[in-house]
Design an enzyme around this catalytic site. Structure first.
Site, PDB file in Angstrom:
ATOM      1  N   ARG A  26       0.824  -1.209   0.000  1.00  0.00           N
ATOM      2  CA  ARG A  26       0.000   0.000   0.000  1.00  0.00           C
ATOM      3  C   ARG A  26       0.859   1.260   0.000  1.00  0.00           C
ATOM      4  O   ARG A  26       0.579   2.218  -0.723  1.00  0.00           O
ATOM      5  CB  ARG A  26      -0.930  -0.006   1.226  1.00  0.00           C
ATOM      6  CG  ARG A  26      -2.111  -0.947   1.035  1.00  0.00           C
ATOM      7  CD  ARG A  26      -2.774  -1.248   2.370  1.00  0.00           C
ATOM      8  NE  ARG A  26      -4.054  -1.913   2.225  1.00  0.00           N
ATOM      9  CZ  ARG A  26      -4.217  -3.193   1.885  1.00  0.00           C
ATOM     10  NH1 ARG A  26      -3.161  -3.949   1.647  1.00  0.00           N
ATOM     11  NH2 ARG A  26      -5.416  -3.726   1.776  1.00  0.00           N
ATOM     12  N   SER A 163     -13.771  -7.769   1.040  1.00  0.00           N
ATOM     13  CA  SER A 163     -12.411  -7.802   0.496  1.00  0.00           C
ATOM     14  C   SER A 163     -11.732  -6.459   0.692  1.00  0.00           C
ATOM     15  O   SER A 163     -12.192  -5.428   0.194  1.00  0.00           O
ATOM     16  CB  SER A 163     -12.454  -8.135  -0.997  1.00  0.00           C
ATOM     17  OG  SER A 163     -11.215  -7.804  -1.602  1.00  0.00           O
ATOM     18  N   ASP A 334      -5.915 -15.203   5.755  1.00  0.00           N
ATOM     19  CA  ASP A 334      -4.639 -15.759   5.291  1.00  0.00           C
ATOM     20  C   ASP A 334      -4.097 -16.832   6.230  1.00  0.00           C
ATOM     21  O   ASP A 334      -3.096 -17.483   5.926  1.00  0.00           O
ATOM     22  CB  ASP A 334      -3.613 -14.637   5.118  1.00  0.00           C
ATOM     23  CG  ASP A 334      -3.982 -13.730   3.930  1.00  0.00           C
ATOM     24  OD1 ASP A 334      -4.767 -14.178   3.056  1.00  0.00           O
ATOM     25  OD2 ASP A 334      -3.514 -12.587   3.886  1.00  0.00           O
ATOM     26  N   LYS A 361      -7.566 -17.946  -3.934  1.00  0.00           N
ATOM     27  CA  LYS A 361      -6.316 -17.286  -3.525  1.00  0.00           C
ATOM     28  C   LYS A 361      -5.213 -17.742  -4.487  1.00  0.00           C
ATOM     29  O   LYS A 361      -5.507 -18.182  -5.587  1.00  0.00           O
ATOM     30  CB  LYS A 361      -6.000 -17.641  -2.063  1.00  0.00           C
ATOM     31  CG  LYS A 361      -6.985 -17.021  -1.070  1.00  0.00           C
ATOM     32  CD  LYS A 361      -6.842 -15.528  -1.010  1.00  0.00           C
ATOM     33  CE  LYS A 361      -7.847 -14.879  -0.078  1.00  0.00           C
ATOM     34  NZ  LYS A 361      -7.850 -13.424  -0.206  1.00  0.00           N
TER      35      LYS A 361
HETATM   36  C1  S3P Z   1      -5.022  -8.479   1.249  1.00  0.00           C
HETATM   37  C2  S3P Z   1      -6.338  -8.774   1.433  1.00  0.00           C
HETATM   38  C3  S3P Z   1      -6.849 -10.142   1.478  1.00  0.00           C
HETATM   39  C4  S3P Z   1      -5.718 -11.131   1.750  1.00  0.00           C
HETATM   40  C5  S3P Z   1      -4.513 -10.894   0.886  1.00  0.00           C
HETATM   41  C6  S3P Z   1      -3.967  -9.500   1.139  1.00  0.00           C
HETATM   42  C7  S3P Z   1      -4.639  -7.058   1.175  1.00  0.00           C
HETATM   43  O1  S3P Z   1      -7.427 -10.438   0.223  1.00  0.00           O
HETATM   44  O2  S3P Z   1      -6.169 -12.449   1.578  1.00  0.00           O
HETATM   45  O3  S3P Z   1      -3.493 -11.827   1.161  1.00  0.00           O
HETATM   46  O4  S3P Z   1      -3.428  -6.747   1.218  1.00  0.00           O
HETATM   47  O5  S3P Z   1      -5.543  -6.239   1.064  1.00  0.00           O
HETATM   48  P1  S3P Z   1      -8.942 -10.008  -0.121  1.00  0.00           P
HETATM   49  O6  S3P Z   1      -9.051  -8.538   0.025  1.00  0.00           O
HETATM   50  O7  S3P Z   1      -9.156 -10.418  -1.551  1.00  0.00           O
HETATM   51  O8  S3P Z   1      -9.772 -10.773   0.838  1.00  0.00           O
END
Ligand code: S3P
Length: 447
Positions: A26, A163, A334, A361
């Site tokens: 991010r 998500s 995760d 995933k």
């Molecule tokens: C993540 C969000 C999750 C997670 C991924 C990392 C992120 O996915 O499983 O490993 O960095 O925002 P989702 O937003 O698709 O659930």
């Protein structure tokens, strides 16, 4: 590369883990939109964070320094010829968040990824970004995806899937274009984007919807708590939000620490991880460990750069099976492969439900865990949206298959530490997606 693994003779110790992958990606992507330098401490060396950084560089971000302190300078301008292909490697977070950034600018970019990322669903991104006014063309719901951005319209959106990546893409599209955005969540996903935006000067308003007391329609003498809305939290991004410069010190990755907490849990020993991220949207796994019989001690808690961190010690005990379903899933999304492994050595049947997301995933993680646990002699039923795992006192060594998925590789490597008999994993290199240091850290807490 194939790796041989043997049960550890001793287990225990204290480590720290590399910086959080979600936060790192991010920060790298936000630097594309920032007005001034972002000074980043503890940037991790995993492949996904590296991908996010090199993508930021393609968008004109200037980088100086190294992992312990990187300076990310904002682009003077973004010079990408139409239909430039941006390769996001294995990183779903980079691909989805970047789509939001591109959607809000006069850019025309093809977002691509490796074989695994190209199998992952993108319609969840296409729908909101298209509704905001961008032109987004996927390939049968997948990458490669052409994103043609423009000035977007103010937007209100209730997330249909819990998500963090979709939520972040919509928020970043708003920042990128300068339009206002209201996003609502029915289930609370990780909130690193929101915390970073606030930490870096954006006036993002977060409203938690509280239950209210109402007369019980079934019993006039009683009052019941009901949610006044169908969602739990609302984020409101003002128009023309600006990301000013600042410093971001990235805490240790909770999801990496979780492998070592699991090792402590299944071996009955103690492992301590210091400086680890403790954002409440990420730590449901600690509640799970406590609920199944582990001792969990959290100390030295502090908030740095808007994110909680601290030291966590986990000591294993005699583990009892538990059902994990519903809203709990998003908080340990995760860590589900580890929940499955814990189930394999817990007394009783561990049921995991409402976890169909695991099928999309980096690989189908439900199938991968069912296959690998079965190979260890565990009776493991694969459900549409979960697993049913019969715990047993001993796990047999096995030839694990990682399906090119870092989390499956690391989970199997932890299982091998308590297995009776030798094990192999077919490919240890994929651990580098989130933690290239994983096997060195494992060596520090095992002998
Ligand atoms: C993540 C969000 C999750 C997670 C991924 C990392 C992120 O996915 O499983 O490993 O960095 O925002 P989702 O937003 O698709 O659930």
């Amino acid at each position: 590369m194939k790796r041989e693994l043997h049960a550890a003779k001793t287990i225990g110790g204290e480590i720290s883990v590399p910086g959080d992958k979600s936060i790192a990606q991010r920060v790298a992507l936000l630097s594309i939109l920032a007005d001034d330098d972002l000074i980043v401490k503890n940037y991790p060396s995993g492949l996904d964070p590296k991908t996010a950084l090199s993508v930021a560089q393609r968008f004109g971000v200037q980088t100086a320094g190294q992992a312990s302190r990187i300076v990310l300078g904002p682009p003077d301008s973004i010079n990408l010829p139409p239909e430039t292909i941006i390769d996001c490697g294995n990183s779903g977070t980079t691909a989805r968040l970047l789509s939001g950034i591109v959607a809000g600018r006069e850019l025309d970019v093809i977002i691509a990824g490796d074989e695994s990322l190209s199998r992952r669903p993108m319609k969840r991104i296409v729908a909101p970004l298209t509704a905001m006014g961008a032109d987004v063309l996927d390939t049968d719901g997948h990458l490669p995806m052409t994103v043609r951005g423009r000035t977007l319209l103010p937007f209100e959106y209730t997330l249909p899937v819990p998500s963090a990546q979709v939520k972040s893409a919509v928020l970043l599209a708003g920042v990128s274009s300068g339009c206002s955005v209201v996003v609502r969540e029915k289930q609370l996903s990780r909130d690193h984007t929101e915390l970073l935006l606030q930490h870096l000067g954006v006036d993002l308003k977060v409203t938690d919807i509280k239950p209210v007391l109402q007369d019980d329609p079934n019993d006039p003498r009683k009052r019941v708590r009901v949610m006044p809305e169908e969602y739990k939290r609302e984020f409101s991004l003002p128009p023309d939000a600006r990301i000013v410069g600042g410093e971001v010190d990235i805490p240790g990755d909770f999801s990496t620490a979780a492998y070592f907490f699991t090792l402590a849990a299944i071996s009955g020993h103690t492992i301590t991880v210091s400086g680890v991220g403790l954002n409440p949207s990420r730590t449901a796994f600690l509640d799970h460990l406590k609920a199944i019989g582990c001792k969990v001690v959290v100390s030295d808690k502090e908030v740095v750069s808007g994110e909680a961190r601290g030291t966590v010690s986990v000591t294993g005990g005699s583990l009892k099976a538990r059902r994990v379903a519903g809203e709990t899933i998003v908080g340990l999304i995760d860590e589900i492969p580890l929940v499955a492994l814990l189930g394999a050595v817990s007394e009783g049947t561990t049921i995991i439900r409402d976890a169909a997301e695991l099928r999309v995933k980096e690989c189908d993680r439900l199938q991968a865990m069912a296959d690998n646990l079965s190979k260890m002699g565990v009776s493991c039923g694969l459900l549409d949206d979960g697993l049913a795992i019969e715990g047993r006192p001993e796990l047999g060594g096995s030839d694990f298959v990682t399906y090119d998925d870092h989390r499956i590789a690391m989970t199997c490597a932890i299982a091998a530490q308590i297995a009776v008999g030798p094990s192999t994993i077919d490919d240890d290199t994929c651990a580098a997606v989130s933690c290239p240091e994983f096997f060195d850290l494992l060596a520090k807490v095992t002998a």
